[in-house]
Design a protein around this motif. Sequence first.
Motif, short mmCIF file in Angstrom:
data_model
loop_
_atom_site.label_atom_id
_atom_site.label_comp_id
_atom_site.label_asym_id
_atom_site.label_seq_id
_atom_site.Cartn_x
_atom_site.Cartn_y
_atom_site.Cartn_z
N GLN A 42 0.87 -1.17 0.00
CA GLN A 42 0.00 0.00 0.00
C GLN A 42 0.90 1.22 0.00
OE1 GLN A 42 -2.31 0.55 3.58
NE2 GLN A 42 -3.78 1.85 2.52
N VAL A 65 -3.05 3.81 -2.82
CA VAL A 65 -3.18 2.75 -3.80
C VAL A 65 -2.66 1.45 -3.19
CG1 VAL A 65 -0.92 3.21 -4.84
CG2 VAL A 65 -2.67 2.10 -6.20
N GLY A 81 -2.93 -3.27 -9.85
CA GLY A 81 -3.62 -2.46 -8.86
C GLY A 81 -4.85 -3.16 -8.33
#
Length: 92
Positions: A42, A65, A81
Amino acid sequence: MIQVVEAPDTVRNKVSFSAFGFLNGEVSLKGKLIALDEKWIQVIFEAPELKVGGLEFQYGGESEVKLQITYVDEKVRLGKGSRGSLFVFQRR
C-alpha cells in the motif's frame, strides 16, 4: 513516468507532459510504502504537486493505492492495482 523507491519506505512518482506543444509541466507524488504481505503493498501519497511553466502548487489531498507485485527481477517489476490496473516498471 518515473518511479523511484527509496529505502526504507518512500516512493516518488513523476509524470512529465507538454500541453499545446509548448507548455511543459509535471505532476509529482511522494508517498509512504507499507508492505501488507509478501505480495501486496500500500502506498499513501501526499497531495500532488503540479508544475506548469513557472507556476508550482499543490492541489487535492492524500490518496492511496494498493498494488500486488506479480513479478520482480533485476530489470522489471510487474504489478496489478487493486482495481485491475496493470503496471510495468523497468529499472534504469
